[in-house]
Design an enzyme around this catalytic site. Structure first.
Site, mmCIF file in Angstrom:
data_model
loop_
_atom_site.group_PDB
_atom_site.id
_atom_site.type_symbol
_atom_site.label_atom_id
_atom_site.label_comp_id
_atom_site.label_asym_id
_atom_site.label_seq_id
_atom_site.Cartn_x
_atom_site.Cartn_y
_atom_site.Cartn_z
ATOM 1 N N ASP A 2 48.259 1.319 21.880
ATOM 2 C CA ASP A 2 49.417 0.619 21.343
ATOM 3 C C ASP A 2 49.595 0.931 19.855
ATOM 4 O O ASP A 2 48.617 1.126 19.139
ATOM 5 C CB ASP A 2 49.227 -0.893 21.543
ATOM 6 C CG ASP A 2 50.532 -1.652 21.410
ATOM 7 O OD1 ASP A 2 51.599 -1.012 21.446
ATOM 8 O OD2 ASP A 2 50.484 -2.883 21.272
ATOM 9 N N ASN A 50 57.196 -1.316 30.807
ATOM 10 C CA ASN A 50 57.773 -0.384 29.834
ATOM 11 C C ASN A 50 59.127 0.192 30.259
ATOM 12 O O ASN A 50 59.867 0.726 29.434
ATOM 13 C CB ASN A 50 56.811 0.780 29.524
ATOM 14 C CG ASN A 50 55.648 0.377 28.632
ATOM 15 O OD1 ASN A 50 54.533 0.887 28.768
ATOM 16 N ND2 ASN A 50 55.899 -0.535 27.703
HETATM 17 C C1 IPE Z 1 52.356 2.467 22.845
HETATM 18 O O1 IPE Z 1 52.986 2.343 21.632
HETATM 19 C C2 IPE Z 1 52.972 3.548 23.717
HETATM 20 C C3 IPE Z 1 53.567 3.105 24.993
HETATM 21 C C4 IPE Z 1 53.645 1.879 25.414
HETATM 22 C C5 IPE Z 1 54.126 4.136 25.844
HETATM 23 P P1 IPE Z 1 54.273 1.420 21.448
HETATM 24 O O2 IPE Z 1 55.466 2.236 21.750
HETATM 25 O O3 IPE Z 1 54.121 0.164 22.234
HETATM 26 O O4 IPE Z 1 54.197 1.103 19.884
HETATM 27 P P2 IPE Z 1 54.632 -0.226 19.127
HETATM 28 O O5 IPE Z 1 53.914 -1.375 19.776
HETATM 29 O O6 IPE Z 1 56.115 -0.342 19.220
HETATM 30 O O7 IPE Z 1 54.156 0.006 17.726
HETATM 31 MG MG MG Z 2 53.533 -1.776 21.769
#
Ligand code: IPE
Ligand code: MG
Length: 232
Positions: A2, A50
């Site tokens: 993350d 996601n």
């Molecule tokens: C993790 O980083 C990657 C995925 C979930 C694919 P994020 O995209 O969640 O990064 P933040 O939380 O917005 O910083």
């Molecule tokens: Mg994230």
């Protein structure tokens, strides 16, 4: 894994470049884990939640995933890594599903490390799909309800051939499990790191393993019992 988005925002870049930098951190982590003789490494790449991100970001993540599968597999295969994928793959394009199957087949006899990639994965989904499989067997009278044990139930979960994780590392500062391996993490040691995923490197992994080694895993027993077991 993350913190890709925040990493990019801090640098006045698009979130996309955070995800790209995240792929580099994945490469480093796999290499270092292999060096440390980690036998099972599981990466939570894309959760079932996601999909609700902006369409553009989702399709970019799919593209990155597809590209990484192409680019990284030869080295992984050469290094004895078996690739395993967990999650509801039915929502992915046919091409991607085919590629995933090819990669799993290609590497299935490798023994240095099992690298599991969780994509469109959710811990609740996993428990539900296991329950449905079992319910069907019960309905067909192939399994008796009274005979079902925790161990047997586990056989229907995604990671049935892989031990429950010893350590969970979540980067990015958030202290939650976010629907990862819910059943399998009953006794997992949790480690929350404020490092944003693209900054996670060899040293971070080594430090995490070191922290893990300081933990005392008691599985419900008392500290004295554990000491006695260790001295036996
Ligand atoms: C993790 O980083 C990657 C995925 C979930 C694919 P994020 O995209 O969640 O990064 P933040 O939380 O917005 O910083
Ligand atoms: Mg994230």
């Amino acid at each position: 894994m993350d913190g890709n988005g925040r990493w990019a925002t801090q640098r006045n870049k698009y979130r996309t470049s955070g995800h790209k930098a995240g792929v580099k951190a994945v490469r480093k982590t796999i290499r270092q884990a292999s060096k440390l003789d980690v036998k099972w490494l599981t990466l939570f790449a894309f959760s079932s939640e996601n999909w609700s991100r902006p369409k553009k970001e989702v399709s970019m993540l799919m593209e990155l995933f597809t590209r990484a599968l192409k680019k990284e597999v030869p080295e992984l295969h050469d290094n004895g890594v078996r690739l395993n994928f967990i999650g509801d793959l039915s929502r992915f394009s046919e091409g991607l599903r085919k590629r995933i199957k090819q990669v799993a087949d290609l590497t299935k006899n490798n023994h240095k490390m099992v690298l599991t990639i969780a994509v469109n994965y959710g811990g609740r989904w996993d428990i539900l799909q296991a329950s449905k499989k079992l319910a069907e067997l019960i309905q067909n009278q192939q399994v008796a309800i009274e005979s079902i044990t925790e161990e047997q139930f586990s056989q229907y979960l995604s990671m049935s051939d892989i031990p429950s994780p010893d350590l969970l590392i979540r980067t990015g500062g958030e202290q939650r499990i976010s629907n990862f391996l819910l059943w399998q993490m009953a006794y997992t040691e949790l480690l929350f790191s404020s490092v944003l995923w693209p900054d996670f490197d060899e040293e971070c992994l080594e430090q995490a393993v070191h922290t893990y080694q300081q933990r005392e895993r008691r599985f419900g027993k008392t500290p004295i019992q554990i000491k006695e077991e260790n001295n036996a």
